[in-house]
Design a protein around this motif. Sequence first.
Motif, PDB file in Angstrom:
ATOM      1  N   ASN A  44       0.536  -0.698  -0.168  1.00  8.82           N
ATOM      2  CA  ASN A  44       0.342  -0.229   0.311  1.00  8.82           C
ATOM      3  C   ASN A  44       0.847   1.205  -0.303  1.00  8.82           C
ATOM      4  OD1 ASN A  44      -1.512   1.577   0.609  1.00  8.82           O
ATOM      5  ND2 ASN A  44      -2.136   1.629   2.211  1.00  8.82           N
ATOM      6  N   TYR A  45       1.585   1.292   1.539  1.00 10.81           N
ATOM      7  CA  TYR A  45       2.429   2.861   0.487  1.00 10.81           C
ATOM      8  C   TYR A  45       3.767   2.544  -0.601  1.00 10.81           C
ATOM      9  CZ  TYR A  45       0.516   4.555   5.288  1.00 10.81           C
ATOM     10  OH  TYR A  45      -0.408   5.078   6.072  1.00 10.81           O
ATOM     11  N   LYS A  48       1.878   3.924  -3.521  1.00 11.66           N
ATOM     12  CA  LYS A  48       0.270   5.350  -2.758  1.00 11.66           C
ATOM     13  C   LYS A  48       1.798   6.651  -2.274  1.00 11.66           C
ATOM     14  CE  LYS A  48      -1.395   7.733   1.308  1.00 11.66           C
ATOM     15  NZ  LYS A  48      -2.452   7.451   2.222  1.00 11.66           N
ATOM     16  N   LEU A  49       2.859   5.914  -2.164  1.00 11.37           N
ATOM     17  CA  LEU A  49       4.373   6.782  -2.030  1.00 11.37           C
ATOM     18  C   LEU A  49       4.402   6.915  -3.226  1.00 11.37           C
ATOM     19  CD1 LEU A  49       5.286   6.177   1.517  1.00 11.37           C
ATOM     20  CD2 LEU A  49       3.684   7.589   0.738  1.00 11.37           C
ATOM     21  N   GLU A 130      -2.039  11.870   6.300  1.00 11.08           N
ATOM     22  CA  GLU A 130      -1.278  10.099   6.124  1.00 11.08           C
ATOM     23  C   GLU A 130      -2.262   9.509   7.458  1.00 11.08           C
ATOM     24  OE1 GLU A 130       0.173   8.627   4.159  1.00 11.08           O
ATOM     25  OE2 GLU A 130      -0.792  10.350   3.395  1.00 11.08           O
ATOM     26  N   PHE A 134      -4.193   5.808   7.621  1.00  5.96           N
ATOM     27  CA  PHE A 134      -3.635   4.858   8.424  1.00  5.96           C
ATOM     28  C   PHE A 134      -4.996   4.451   8.998  1.00  5.96           C
ATOM     29  CE2 PHE A 134      -1.805   3.055  11.951  1.00  5.96           C
ATOM     30  CZ  PHE A 134      -1.048   1.541  11.006  1.00  5.96           C
TER      31      PHE A 134
END
Length: 183
Positions: A44-45, A48-49, A130, A134
């Motif tokens: 995911n991160y 996403k990033l 963020e 989360f």
Amino acid sequence: MLRTAPSSFVDGVATGGARTGKRRELLRFATVGLAAFGLTLGVNYGLKLTVLQEKPVTALAIATVMATAFAYLLSRRWSFPTRGGRRRLPEAALFFVVNAIAVTITLCPPLISRYVLRLEASEIGFLAQEIADFVSGMLLGTAAGSAFRWWGYRRWVFPVADARQASAGRSRSARSASSIRSR
């Protein structure tokens, strides 16, 4: 004189064994879930990033689907090794249907956070966004989806306790009988 245990003692031992088995399943389910959670978090991160900066819910959906495939393999072999009652293809299909519903449940909190409550960076700042993502996606969404998965796996995907042990025992007996006949 032979003394027998009161029936409540015997019943308690039998129930305790079933409870221990259910606890073991739950612990293994939680361990697989934790590993899948770590995979979801990383993917995911990672998405996403980098490539999906403008599509955070899509990143979470992709990560969750990847973790689902991983979880099926571990669930079938380790979390619920004796449960079953279905052939592999229908079992896998049901697993993915239960998980599709669970993914939908998982995505509801971040969708509400982003698009109903408007917790977006342009409105509240990047760090607050963020944290909101989360909490809503990774914590609330995952908890709700996991509760549904536990119930769904035991109810539909792996419905019969000791199904694989019984079938394994039958196949061993059949092999033994076959080897005796061939002598």
